[in-house]
Design a protein around this motif. Structure first.
Motif, mmCIF file in Angstrom:
data_model
loop_
_atom_site.group_PDB
_atom_site.id
_atom_site.type_symbol
_atom_site.label_atom_id
_atom_site.label_comp_id
_atom_site.label_asym_id
_atom_site.label_seq_id
_atom_site.Cartn_x
_atom_site.Cartn_y
_atom_site.Cartn_z
ATOM 1 N N PRO A 22 0.837 -1.202 0.000
ATOM 2 C CA PRO A 22 0.000 0.000 0.000
ATOM 3 C C PRO A 22 0.876 1.257 0.000
ATOM 4 O O PRO A 22 1.995 1.239 0.514
ATOM 5 C CB PRO A 22 -0.785 -0.106 1.305
ATOM 6 C CG PRO A 22 0.061 -0.953 2.195
ATOM 7 C CD PRO A 22 0.814 -1.894 1.277
ATOM 8 N N PRO A 23 0.360 2.358 -0.577
ATOM 9 C CA PRO A 23 1.139 3.595 -0.565
ATOM 10 C C PRO A 23 1.177 4.187 0.831
ATOM 11 O O PRO A 23 0.315 3.900 1.664
ATOM 12 C CB PRO A 23 0.363 4.504 -1.520
ATOM 13 C CG PRO A 23 -1.043 4.014 -1.426
ATOM 14 C CD PRO A 23 -0.937 2.520 -1.214
ATOM 15 N N ARG A 24 2.178 5.004 1.068
ATOM 16 C CA ARG A 24 2.228 5.763 2.302
ATOM 17 C C ARG A 24 1.528 7.083 2.023
ATOM 18 O O ARG A 24 1.922 7.822 1.132
ATOM 19 C CB ARG A 24 3.679 6.007 2.699
ATOM 20 C CG ARG A 24 3.805 6.870 3.921
ATOM 21 C CD ARG A 24 5.226 6.947 4.390
ATOM 22 N NE ARG A 24 5.328 7.924 5.439
ATOM 23 C CZ ARG A 24 6.460 8.344 5.948
ATOM 24 N NH1 ARG A 24 7.591 7.862 5.496
ATOM 25 N NH2 ARG A 24 6.483 9.233 6.901
ATOM 26 N N GLU A 96 0.531 10.056 -3.062
ATOM 27 C CA GLU A 96 0.834 8.675 -2.717
ATOM 28 C C GLU A 96 2.332 8.440 -2.918
ATOM 29 O O GLU A 96 2.855 8.714 -3.991
ATOM 30 C CB GLU A 96 0.046 7.719 -3.610
ATOM 31 C CG GLU A 96 -1.446 7.847 -3.465
ATOM 32 C CD GLU A 96 -2.195 7.020 -4.477
ATOM 33 O OE1 GLU A 96 -3.121 6.311 -4.060
ATOM 34 O OE2 GLU A 96 -1.859 7.071 -5.673
ATOM 35 N N LEU A 97 2.977 7.942 -1.884
ATOM 36 C CA LEU A 97 4.402 7.640 -1.964
ATOM 37 C C LEU A 97 4.603 6.184 -1.569
ATOM 38 O O LEU A 97 4.377 5.802 -0.435
ATOM 39 C CB LEU A 97 5.196 8.560 -1.028
ATOM 40 C CG LEU A 97 5.103 10.051 -1.333
ATOM 41 C CD1 LEU A 97 5.734 10.862 -0.212
ATOM 42 C CD2 LEU A 97 5.746 10.364 -2.660
ATOM 43 N N PHE A 98 5.001 5.372 -2.540
ATOM 44 C CA PHE A 98 5.167 3.951 -2.294
ATOM 45 C C PHE A 98 6.535 3.623 -1.701
ATOM 46 O O PHE A 98 6.674 2.705 -0.918
ATOM 47 C CB PHE A 98 4.976 3.156 -3.588
ATOM 48 C CG PHE A 98 3.566 3.169 -4.090
ATOM 49 C CD1 PHE A 98 2.675 2.191 -3.688
ATOM 50 C CD2 PHE A 98 3.128 4.149 -4.951
ATOM 51 C CE1 PHE A 98 1.365 2.190 -4.136
ATOM 52 C CE2 PHE A 98 1.828 4.163 -5.410
ATOM 53 C CZ PHE A 98 0.935 3.183 -5.002
ATOM 54 N N GLY A 99 7.569 4.343 -2.115
ATOM 55 C CA GLY A 99 8.935 4.056 -1.677
ATOM 56 C C GLY A 99 9.626 3.128 -2.647
ATOM 57 O O GLY A 99 8.996 2.235 -3.228
ATOM 58 N N PRO A 100 10.934 3.320 -2.857
ATOM 59 C CA PRO A 100 11.640 2.544 -3.876
ATOM 60 C C PRO A 100 11.701 1.048 -3.585
ATOM 61 O O PRO A 100 11.543 0.231 -4.499
ATOM 62 C CB PRO A 100 13.033 3.166 -3.911
ATOM 63 C CG PRO A 100 13.187 3.861 -2.604
ATOM 64 C CD PRO A 100 11.807 4.284 -2.199
ATOM 65 N N GLU A 101 11.912 0.668 -2.351
ATOM 66 C CA GLU A 101 12.014 -0.763 -2.045
ATOM 67 C C GLU A 101 10.684 -1.464 -2.295
ATOM 68 O O GLU A 101 10.624 -2.541 -2.890
ATOM 69 C CB GLU A 101 12.484 -0.978 -0.611
ATOM 70 C CG GLU A 101 12.848 -2.414 -0.327
ATOM 71 C CD GLU A 101 13.561 -2.575 0.994
ATOM 72 O OE1 GLU A 101 12.896 -2.448 2.038
ATOM 73 O OE2 GLU A 101 14.783 -2.838 0.974
ATOM 74 N N ALA A 102 9.585 -0.841 -1.872
ATOM 75 C CA ALA A 102 8.264 -1.438 -2.079
ATOM 76 C C ALA A 102 7.929 -1.519 -3.563
ATOM 77 O O ALA A 102 7.412 -2.540 -4.032
ATOM 78 C CB ALA A 102 7.203 -0.616 -1.339
ATOM 79 N N LEU A 103 8.233 -0.468 -4.324
ATOM 80 C CA LEU A 103 7.930 -0.482 -5.753
ATOM 81 C C LEU A 103 8.771 -1.509 -6.506
ATOM 82 O O LEU A 103 8.271 -2.189 -7.411
ATOM 83 C CB LEU A 103 8.130 0.906 -6.356
ATOM 84 C CG LEU A 103 6.912 1.815 -6.273
ATOM 85 C CD1 LEU A 103 7.280 3.237 -6.644
ATOM 86 C CD2 LEU A 103 5.790 1.303 -7.147
ATOM 87 N N ILE A 104 10.040 -1.628 -6.138
ATOM 88 C CA ILE A 104 10.884 -2.635 -6.782
ATOM 89 C C ILE A 104 10.364 -4.031 -6.463
ATOM 90 O O ILE A 104 10.265 -4.883 -7.346
ATOM 91 C CB ILE A 104 12.362 -2.462 -6.382
ATOM 92 C CG1 ILE A 104 12.930 -1.197 -7.048
ATOM 93 C CG2 ILE A 104 13.180 -3.698 -6.751
ATOM 94 C CD1 ILE A 104 14.303 -0.787 -6.540
ATOM 95 N N SER A 105 10.005 -4.277 -5.208
ATOM 96 C CA SER A 105 9.436 -5.585 -4.832
ATOM 97 C C SER A 105 8.184 -5.873 -5.638
ATOM 98 O O SER A 105 8.013 -6.970 -6.179
ATOM 99 C CB SER A 105 9.103 -5.606 -3.339
ATOM 100 O OG SER A 105 10.264 -5.528 -2.564
ATOM 101 N N ASP A 106 7.291 -4.882 -5.724
ATOM 102 C CA ASP A 106 6.058 -5.060 -6.487
ATOM 103 C C ASP A 106 6.361 -5.306 -7.965
ATOM 104 O O ASP A 106 5.749 -6.165 -8.604
ATOM 105 C CB ASP A 106 5.149 -3.842 -6.346
ATOM 106 C CG ASP A 106 4.543 -3.717 -4.952
ATOM 107 O OD1 ASP A 106 4.722 -4.633 -4.126
ATOM 108 O OD2 ASP A 106 3.889 -2.689 -4.692
ATOM 109 N N ALA A 107 7.299 -4.535 -8.523
ATOM 110 C CA ALA A 107 7.640 -4.682 -9.946
ATOM 111 C C ALA A 107 8.168 -6.084 -10.229
ATOM 112 O O ALA A 107 7.847 -6.673 -11.269
ATOM 113 C CB ALA A 107 8.665 -3.627 -10.360
#
Length: 181
Positions: A22-24, A96-107
């Motif tokens: 989820p986004p922050r 909405e700010l997901f964060g790089p680690e979360a976005l990379i994991s999701d990608a």
């Protein structure tokens, strides 16, 4: 969590959105002061060491033929971000700010399903900035405005490579990073 189609009845490829990060949600000051707060948070996330981000960056470079020139390393990371994220704006009233680690994991999860992770310009900048920082490429965040009131509405990266200064934008003009004179 992400808002998505009904997983039981949606046609075509689907992904279990409940498993994604989820986004922050961030409460910001109005106007450019809020943008400056966002940029400060982005810098913190970009520069925070993460084994996942470091490993992802080095794996991307290994698949790209292990380039040693920072110009080619930056290009490989940029292309990875462009092929693993797609541009979608934030909610009209929410940053909405997901964060790089979360976005990379999701990608990485979505890649296996032939899908991309969503993000807007600040998400692209956080992911690409973190990948670049984790392999030692200096960078700057640049905020710009196309608005009549001058309120910032876009962010992109400037980086220094052994081939010159590059502007790296989530919305490329011609599909590749642009070398600056």
């Amino acid at each position: 969590s992400w808002v998505g189609a009904n997983l039981d009845t949606a046609p075509g490829p689907t992904v279990d959105c409940r498993a994604m990060t989820p986004p922050r949600m961030v409460t910001l000051s109005p106007g450019n002061a809020g943008i400056e707060e966002t940029v400060a948070l982005m810098w913190d996330r970009i520069l925070t060491y993460s084994p996942l981000i470091r490993r992802t960056a080095t794996e991307i470079l290994a698949r790209a033929g292990q380039p040693t020139r920072t110009l080619f390393q930056a290009g490989a990371l940029y292309r990875w971000v462009q092929t693993h994220l797609y541009y979608v704006r934030d909610h009209v009233h929410v940053e909405e700010l997901f964060g790089p680690e979360a976005l990379i994991s999701d990608a990485l999860v979505l890649e296996a399903q032939g899908l991309k992770a969503p993000g807007d310009c600040d998400d692209f900048v956080e992911v690409l900035g973190a990948l670049l920082a984790h392999i030692g490429i200096p960078l700057e965040l640049v905020t710009t405005s196309a608005r009549d009131d001058g309120e910032y509405d876009h962010v992109f990266l400037l980086i220094e490579t052994d081939g010159g200064t590059l502007a790296l934008d989530a919305i490329p003009l011609h599909g590749e990073p642009q070398l600056l004179g």
